[in-house]
Design a protein around this motif. Structure first.
Motif, PDB file in Angstrom:
ATOM      1  N   UNK A  22     -49.619  15.151  58.796  1.00  0.00           N
ATOM      2  CA  UNK A  22     -48.453  15.250  59.685  1.00  0.00           C
ATOM      3  C   UNK A  22     -47.283  15.890  58.957  1.00  0.00           C
ATOM      4  N   UNK A  23     -46.726  16.931  59.521  1.00  0.00           N
ATOM      5  CA  UNK A  23     -45.566  17.597  58.921  1.00  0.00           C
ATOM      6  C   UNK A  23     -44.302  16.817  59.265  1.00  0.00           C
ATOM      7  N   UNK A  24     -43.433  16.611  58.259  1.00  0.00           N
ATOM      8  CA  UNK A  24     -42.187  15.887  58.499  1.00  0.00           C
ATOM      9  C   UNK A  24     -41.005  16.814  58.284  1.00  0.00           C
ATOM     10  N   UNK A  25     -39.893  16.522  58.969  1.00  0.00           N
ATOM     11  CA  UNK A  25     -38.719  17.392  58.930  1.00  0.00           C
ATOM     12  C   UNK A  25     -38.129  17.523  57.541  1.00  0.00           C
ATOM     13  N   UNK A  26     -38.170  16.440  56.747  1.00  0.00           N
ATOM     14  CA  UNK A  26     -37.516  16.484  55.437  1.00  0.00           C
ATOM     15  C   UNK A  26     -38.225  17.416  54.460  1.00  0.00           C
ATOM     16  N   UNK A  27     -39.414  17.929  54.823  1.00  0.00           N
ATOM     17  CA  UNK A  27     -40.078  18.919  53.978  1.00  0.00           C
ATOM     18  C   UNK A  27     -39.330  20.251  53.977  1.00  0.00           C
ATOM     19  N   UNK A  28     -38.391  20.411  54.910  1.00  0.00           N
ATOM     20  CA  UNK A  28     -37.721  21.696  55.064  1.00  0.00           C
ATOM     21  C   UNK A  28     -36.272  21.653  54.589  1.00  0.00           C
ATOM     22  N   UNK A  29     -35.917  20.655  53.758  1.00  0.00           N
ATOM     23  CA  UNK A  29     -34.544  20.617  53.279  1.00  0.00           C
ATOM     24  C   UNK A  29     -34.360  21.678  52.197  1.00  0.00           C
ATOM     25  N   UNK A  30     -33.164  22.323  52.197  1.00  0.00           N
ATOM     26  CA  UNK A  30     -32.827  23.315  51.190  1.00  0.00           C
ATOM     27  C   UNK A  30     -31.360  23.688  51.325  1.00  0.00           C
ATOM     28  N   UNK A  31     -30.577  23.561  50.267  1.00  0.00           N
ATOM     29  CA  UNK A  31     -30.984  23.009  48.983  1.00  0.00           C
ATOM     30  C   UNK A  31     -30.890  21.504  48.982  1.00  0.00           C
ATOM     31  N   UNK A  32     -31.395  20.873  47.889  1.00  0.00           N
ATOM     32  CA  UNK A  32     -31.269  19.434  47.721  1.00  0.00           C
ATOM     33  C   UNK A  32     -29.913  19.145  47.102  1.00  0.00           C
ATOM     34  N   UNK A  33     -29.241  18.110  47.586  1.00  0.00           N
ATOM     35  CA  UNK A  33     -27.933  17.737  47.053  1.00  0.00           C
ATOM     36  C   UNK A  33     -28.075  16.468  46.238  1.00  0.00           C
ATOM     37  N   UNK A  34     -27.605  16.518  44.996  1.00  0.00           N
ATOM     38  CA  UNK A  34     -27.653  15.346  44.130  1.00  0.00           C
ATOM     39  C   UNK A  34     -26.252  14.990  43.679  1.00  0.00           C
ATOM     40  N   UNK A  35     -25.950  13.697  43.648  1.00  0.00           N
ATOM     41  CA  UNK A  35     -24.660  13.234  43.182  1.00  0.00           C
ATOM     42  C   UNK A  35     -24.753  12.936  41.685  1.00  0.00           C
ATOM     43  N   UNK A  66     -32.338   6.352  55.791  1.00  0.00           N
ATOM     44  CA  UNK A  66     -33.081   7.218  54.880  1.00  0.00           C
ATOM     45  C   UNK A  66     -34.552   7.279  55.252  1.00  0.00           C
ATOM     46  N   UNK A  67     -35.171   6.109  55.428  1.00  0.00           N
ATOM     47  CA  UNK A  67     -36.596   6.081  55.746  1.00  0.00           C
ATOM     48  C   UNK A  67     -36.888   6.689  57.112  1.00  0.00           C
ATOM     49  N   UNK A  68     -35.951   6.545  58.040  1.00  0.00           N
ATOM     50  CA  UNK A  68     -36.123   7.173  59.346  1.00  0.00           C
ATOM     51  C   UNK A  68     -36.168   8.691  59.201  1.00  0.00           C
ATOM     52  N   UNK A  69     -35.170   9.252  58.542  1.00  0.00           N
ATOM     53  CA  UNK A  69     -35.106  10.707  58.379  1.00  0.00           C
ATOM     54  C   UNK A  69     -36.218  11.236  57.483  1.00  0.00           C
ATOM     55  N   UNK A  70     -36.561  10.468  56.461  1.00  0.00           N
ATOM     56  CA  UNK A  70     -37.551  10.933  55.489  1.00  0.00           C
ATOM     57  C   UNK A  70     -38.917  11.167  56.129  1.00  0.00           C
ATOM     58  N   UNK A  71     -39.288  10.315  57.089  1.00  0.00           N
ATOM     59  CA  UNK A  71     -40.625  10.419  57.665  1.00  0.00           C
ATOM     60  C   UNK A  71     -40.606  10.841  59.132  1.00  0.00           C
ATOM     61  N   UNK A  72     -39.498  11.450  59.570  1.00  0.00           N
ATOM     62  CA  UNK A  72     -39.420  11.939  60.952  1.00  0.00           C
ATOM     63  C   UNK A  72     -40.388  13.095  61.155  1.00  0.00           C
ATOM     64  N   UNK A  73     -41.206  12.996  62.178  1.00  0.00           N
ATOM     65  CA  UNK A  73     -42.211  14.024  62.432  1.00  0.00           C
ATOM     66  C   UNK A  73     -41.569  15.312  62.924  1.00  0.00           C
ATOM     67  N   UNK A  74     -42.071  16.435  62.436  1.00  0.00           N
ATOM     68  CA  UNK A  74     -41.555  17.745  62.836  1.00  0.00           C
ATOM     69  C   UNK A  74     -42.236  18.179  64.136  1.00  0.00           C
ATOM     70  N   UNK A  75     -41.563  17.931  65.264  1.00  0.00           N
ATOM     71  CA  UNK A  75     -42.129  18.332  66.553  1.00  0.00           C
ATOM     72  C   UNK A  75     -40.997  18.594  67.544  1.00  0.00           C
TER      73      UNK A  75
END
Length: 206
Positions: free
Chosen positions: A1-14, A94-103
């Protein structure tokens, strides 16, 4: 299953810039291991254990900036198609967004809806996100549940994966019509152009 968070760019780190490359590398490893932990293959058990031991105190993966998610430019199934972060009673945002299905959202939906349940101290109890109809977004706002003592805030928005954050008060538990505003602004500009061109032609002729 493809998830939306696979398409983040760039990654932001504090984190300080000098540690960014290391943090990004650890974050990428964590993401790959997380995927393996959701597989049914028994051989992934050892890797899941490594994942837990190695990263249980590491916040690298949780520093993903979901506002920077860029879904792939797939062909849209119909005009004005959109996607939402979707989940059912996740432990937190976080967990909601992390595993949200890309559809894509269904044709009969118009908004992205978020339902956030949290304690009086602000700790999330559950997060639900979905594609919603207009009727489902008539109950936005916050309300207190006396039986359980927790708060419930509901928000809706229209736009591509617009429901990144969770509502926490009456200020952000609203119906946010971002896409509609952009359309109306474009309409005003389009309506203005013919009049402006006509005025310029009159000045040139004179």
């Amino acid at each position: 299953m493809q998830v939306l968070s696979d398409f983040y760019a760039p990654v932001s780190f504090e984190k300080p810039a000098i540690h960014n490359s290391v943090a990004m590398y650890r974050g990428e490893i964590r993401k790959k291991l997380d995927k393996l932990c959701h597989d049914d293959d028994p051989t992934s058990t050892l890797l899941c254990t490594i994942n837990f031991i190695t990263f249980k105190d590491c916040a690298c993966a949780k520093n993903v900036n979901f506002h920077n998610v860029r879904p792939p430019l797939d062909p849209t199934p119909f005009p004005n198609s959109f996607k939402c972060f979707t989940c059912e009673k996740s432990a937190d945002n976080y967990n909601c967004n992390r595993w949200a299905e890309d559809k894509w959202c269904p044709l009969n939906t118009h908004y992205c809806k978020t339902v956030h349940h949290f304690s009086s101290h602000g700790k999330s109890k559950s997060v639900t996100k979905k594609c919603a109809t207009r009727e489902e977004c008539q109950n936005v706002g916050c309300r207190h549940h006396r039986d359980s003592g927790h708060m419930e805030c509901i928000s809706c928005c229209d736009g591509m994966i617009c429901n990144v954050d969770v509502p926490t008060n009456q200020t952000n538990a609203v119906l946010n019509l971002m896409r509609s505003h952009r359309k109306s602004d474009a309409h005003r500009v389009t309506a203005f152009l013919p009049a402006a061109v006509a005025s310029i032609l009159v000045l040139v002729i004179l």
